[in-house]
Scaffold this motif. Structure first.
Motif, PDB file in Angstrom:
ATOM      1  N   LEU A   1      28.679  66.026  38.986  1.00 40.00           N
ATOM      2  CA  LEU A   1      28.615  66.905  40.150  1.00 40.00           C
ATOM      3  C   LEU A   1      29.998  66.895  40.797  1.00 40.00           C
ATOM      4  CD1 LEU A   1      26.834  68.686  41.989  1.00 40.00           C
ATOM      5  CD2 LEU A   1      26.306  66.625  43.305  1.00 40.00           C
ATOM      6  N   ASP A   2      30.679  68.040  40.704  1.00 40.22           N
ATOM      7  CA  ASP A   2      32.069  68.175  41.149  1.00 40.22           C
ATOM      8  C   ASP A   2      32.138  68.455  42.652  1.00 40.22           C
ATOM      9  OD1 ASP A   2      34.792  68.352  40.887  1.00 40.22           O
ATOM     10  OD2 ASP A   2      34.788  70.106  39.582  1.00 40.22           O
ATOM     11  N   ASP A   3      33.289  68.177  43.247  1.00 40.09           N
ATOM     12  CA  ASP A   3      33.556  68.522  44.662  1.00 40.09           C
ATOM     13  C   ASP A   3      32.509  67.969  45.613  1.00 40.09           C
ATOM     14  OD1 ASP A   3      35.666  69.984  43.649  1.00 40.09           O
ATOM     15  OD2 ASP A   3      34.602  71.894  43.722  1.00 40.09           O
TER      16      ASP A   3
ATOM     17  N   VAL B   1      34.614  69.296  31.152  1.00 37.05           N
ATOM     18  CA  VAL B   1      34.891  70.732  31.186  1.00 37.05           C
ATOM     19  C   VAL B   1      34.208  71.346  32.407  1.00 37.05           C
ATOM     20  CG1 VAL B   1      34.688  72.904  29.892  1.00 37.05           C
ATOM     21  CG2 VAL B   1      34.954  70.743  28.657  1.00 37.05           C
ATOM     22  N   ASN B   2      34.970  72.089  33.195  1.00 29.88           N
ATOM     23  CA  ASN B   2      34.401  72.764  34.367  1.00 29.88           C
ATOM     24  C   ASN B   2      33.521  73.927  33.932  1.00 29.88           C
ATOM     25  OD1 ASN B   2      35.760  71.528  36.848  1.00 29.88           O
ATOM     26  ND2 ASN B   2      37.473  71.871  35.444  1.00 29.88           N
ATOM     27  N   VAL B   3      32.331  73.991  34.505  1.00 31.03           N
ATOM     28  CA  VAL B   3      31.410  75.067  34.180  1.00 31.03           C
ATOM     29  C   VAL B   3      31.074  75.813  35.469  1.00 31.03           C
ATOM     30  CG1 VAL B   3      29.109  75.617  33.309  1.00 31.03           C
ATOM     31  CG2 VAL B   3      30.446  73.815  32.220  1.00 31.03           C
TER      32      VAL B   3
ATOM     33  N   LEU C   1      29.980  67.990  31.338  1.00 32.69           N
ATOM     34  CA  LEU C   1      30.064  69.288  32.000  1.00 32.69           C
ATOM     35  C   LEU C   1      30.191  69.045  33.501  1.00 32.69           C
ATOM     36  CD1 LEU C   1      27.152  71.104  30.084  1.00 32.69           C
ATOM     37  CD2 LEU C   1      29.601  71.112  29.525  1.00 32.69           C
ATOM     38  N   GLU C   2      31.199  69.632  34.120  1.00 31.31           N
ATOM     39  CA  GLU C   2      31.371  69.495  35.569  1.00 31.31           C
ATOM     40  C   GLU C   2      30.794  70.730  36.253  1.00 31.31           C
ATOM     41  OE1 GLU C   2      35.230  68.395  36.993  1.00 31.31           O
ATOM     42  OE2 GLU C   2      35.360  66.656  35.664  1.00 31.31           O
ATOM     43  N   ILE C   3      29.769  70.481  37.051  1.00 29.72           N
ATOM     44  CA  ILE C   3      29.108  71.582  37.740  1.00 29.72           C
ATOM     45  C   ILE C   3      29.276  71.399  39.253  1.00 29.72           C
ATOM     46  CG2 ILE C   3      27.411  71.829  35.890  1.00 29.72           C
ATOM     47  CD1 ILE C   3      25.488  70.453  38.129  1.00 29.72           C
TER      48      ILE C   3
ATOM     49  N   VAL D   1      36.667  59.384  41.933  1.00 30.00           N
ATOM     50  CA  VAL D   1      37.317  59.953  43.117  1.00 30.00           C
ATOM     51  C   VAL D   1      38.524  60.767  42.655  1.00 30.00           C
ATOM     52  CG1 VAL D   1      38.521  59.466  45.277  1.00 30.00           C
ATOM     53  CG2 VAL D   1      36.453  58.191  44.701  1.00 30.00           C
ATOM     54  N   GLU D   2      38.600  61.997  43.169  1.00 25.08           N
ATOM     55  CA  GLU D   2      39.641  62.942  42.770  1.00 25.08           C
ATOM     56  C   GLU D   2      40.796  62.937  43.758  1.00 25.08           C
ATOM     57  OE1 GLU D   2      37.924  66.779  40.996  1.00 25.08           O
ATOM     58  OE2 GLU D   2      37.163  66.728  43.038  1.00 25.08           O
ATOM     59  N   GLY D   3      41.958  63.321  43.291  1.00 22.17           N
ATOM     60  CA  GLY D   3      43.081  63.566  44.186  1.00 22.17           C
ATOM     61  C   GLY D   3      43.744  62.302  44.716  1.00 22.17           C
TER      62      GLY D   3
ATOM     63  N   MET E   1      39.548  62.796  29.997  1.00 20.44           N
ATOM     64  CA  MET E   1      40.398  63.753  30.704  1.00 20.44           C
ATOM     65  C   MET E   1      39.604  64.999  31.056  1.00 20.44           C
ATOM     66  SD  MET E   1      41.994  64.407  27.098  1.00 20.44           S
ATOM     67  CE  MET E   1      41.807  62.724  26.857  1.00 20.44           C
ATOM     68  N   GLU E   2      40.069  65.672  32.107  1.00 16.15           N
ATOM     69  CA  GLU E   2      39.452  66.935  32.508  1.00 16.15           C
ATOM     70  C   GLU E   2      40.309  68.085  31.997  1.00 16.15           C
ATOM     71  OE1 GLU E   2      38.987  67.397  36.757  1.00 16.15           O
ATOM     72  OE2 GLU E   2      38.124  69.421  36.561  1.00 16.15           O
ATOM     73  N   ALA E   3      39.670  69.072  31.400  1.00 23.61           N
ATOM     74  CA  ALA E   3      40.383  70.270  30.950  1.00 23.61           C
ATOM     75  C   ALA E   3      40.510  71.237  32.130  1.00 23.61           C
ATOM     76  CB  ALA E   3      39.607  70.931  29.807  1.00 23.61           C
TER      77      ALA E   3
ATOM     78  N   VAL F   1      29.204  61.458  39.837  1.00 23.95           N
ATOM     79  CA  VAL F   1      29.546  62.191  41.057  1.00 23.95           C
ATOM     80  C   VAL F   1      31.053  62.159  41.206  1.00 23.95           C
ATOM     81  CG1 VAL F   1      29.220  62.368  43.546  1.00 23.95           C
ATOM     82  CG2 VAL F   1      27.513  61.232  42.152  1.00 23.95           C
ATOM     83  N   LYS F   2      31.652  63.316  41.454  1.00 19.92           N
ATOM     84  CA  LYS F   2      33.088  63.371  41.718  1.00 19.92           C
ATOM     85  C   LYS F   2      33.304  63.658  43.190  1.00 19.92           C
ATOM     86  CE  LYS F   2      35.999  64.723  38.572  1.00 19.92           C
ATOM     87  NZ  LYS F   2      36.791  65.598  37.651  1.00 19.92           N
ATOM     88  N   LEU F   3      33.841  62.678  43.883  1.00 24.78           N
ATOM     89  CA  LEU F   3      34.052  62.830  45.322  1.00 24.78           C
ATOM     90  C   LEU F   3      35.336  63.626  45.549  1.00 24.78           C
ATOM     91  CD1 LEU F   3      32.977  62.015  48.146  1.00 24.78           C
ATOM     92  CD2 LEU F   3      34.471  60.017  48.015  1.00 24.78           C
TER      93      LEU F   3
HETATM   94 CA    CA Z   1      36.462  69.731  38.147  1.00 25.93          CA
END
Ligand code: CA
Ligand code: C2E
Ligand code: CA
Ligand code: CA
Length: 277
Positions: free
Chosen positions: A178-180, A116-118, A148-150, A235-237, A57-59, A199-201
């Motif tokens: 790698l976020d976004d 965790v978003n950094v 760590l999400e950067i 993949v997000e969203g 899970m993502e915080a 990688v997070k698309l």
């Molecule tokens: Ca994120």
């Protein structure tokens, strides 16, 4: 109209004044918010399409301001970055997330990871690596369970420092996402050289994947290239069953989105995760 002292005129805009005041007062309040427990972490599960189960899970931080109500994270994270408060806030988030997942896994006999978003400013802080190691030690969390999400802005600030820091974390078995991805200047070719694991698309690519051939092609390409260089692709969203099925057919590893669950509080999380136990 006001004079600013250099014989230039500035337009006095009351709405701008309001925005500046809001920012200044939020900056003050944010310092207290951490102490007063107005900040809370929500968790959004990530679903592994190959294992057909949640794998982590993502915080995501939430601020319920006593007067102003809910303040969106993008607004106060930016304020925190401008005042360097992001370092203290970021450590608070990291420690709370690590402690949470450690206890969750113990109580539920599970093996979920936490992402965790950094913020870039937090990552570039010279004490960041030390803080992460201290938090892992204090909480007893195995680094394999931390991601760590950067964002790619860190590579724009300083490629050398970013590489050095990320390589350090990789050596310690901490995962890096790698976020976004796709929203900035990042190209598929440079993905190969980055010290990352995932990688997070970005959501914007999946929104019209069912109707737009170009979006479909882009997502297909990103997934296949990420896979071919050994990266995990998230993949997000994802909001609809149709999107889910397309992503599954494209062999995407993991998805996150309202289709499965919105970010939820620690109390609600077991109810969500239990559906796929
Ligand atoms: Ca994120
Ligand atoms: P992000 O890291 O890209 O997080 C994903 C955002 O998309 C979250 O918004 C999440 O609630 C939302 N989302 C997830 N699935 C869906 C979906 O299916 N549909 C739609 N419409 N939205 C979805 P949130 O929680 O408002 O966070 C916004 C941004 O604020 C985050 O973007 C991240 O950049 C930042 N942020 C949030 N929490 C933290 C934190 O603890 N630390 C730092 N540094 N930044 C944070
Ligand atoms: Ca994102
Ligand atoms: Ca985003």
């Amino acid at each position: 109209v006001k004079m600013n002292g250099k014989n230039n005129f500035m337009i006095f805009d009351p709405s701008m004044n309001e925005a500046i005041q809001r920012k200044a007062s939020l900056q003050q309040d944010l310092k207290l918010a951490m102490k007063n427990e107005e900040l809370e972490l929500y968790y959004q599960p990530k679903f592994d399409l190959e294992l057909n189960r949640y794998d982590g899970m993502e915080a995501l931080i939430r601020w319920n301001h006593p007067v102003r109500g809910f303040i969106p994270p993008f607004e106060f994270i930016k304020i925190a970055e401008e005042s360097n408060l992001i370092v203290e806030l970021g450590n608070w988030i990291l420690e709370k997330s690590c402690r949470f997942i450690m206890e969750y896994n113990q109580v539920h006999h599970s093996d979920y990871c936490v992402s965790v978003n950094v913020s870039t400013i937090q990552l570039l802080n010279e004490d960041f690596e030390k803080s992460v190691l201290n938090i892992l030690e204090a909480t007893g969390l195995n680094p394999d369970y931390l991601e760590l999400e950067i964002t790619e802005t860190v590579f724009m600030h300083s490629m050398d420092i970013a590489y050095e820091k990320l390589n350090f974390f990789r050596e310690k078995h901490i995962n890096i996402a790698l976020d976004d991805f796709g929203t900035g200047y990042s190209s598929l070719t440079y993905l190969k050289s980055l010290p990352i694991t995932t990688v997070k698309l970005d959501k914007s690519f999946v929104d019209d994947i069912a109707y737009n051939d170009i979006s479909f092609e882009v997502v297909d390409n990103v997934i296949q290239i990420a896979r071919s260089i050994g990266l995990t692709i998230v993949v997000e969203g994802v909001e609809t069953k149709e999107q889910l099925q397309i992503l599954k057919s494209l062999r995407c590893h993991k998805i996150q989105g309202y289709y499965f669950s919105k970010p939820v509080s620690d109390l609600e999380l077991p109810l969500v995760l239990d559906q796929y136990e």
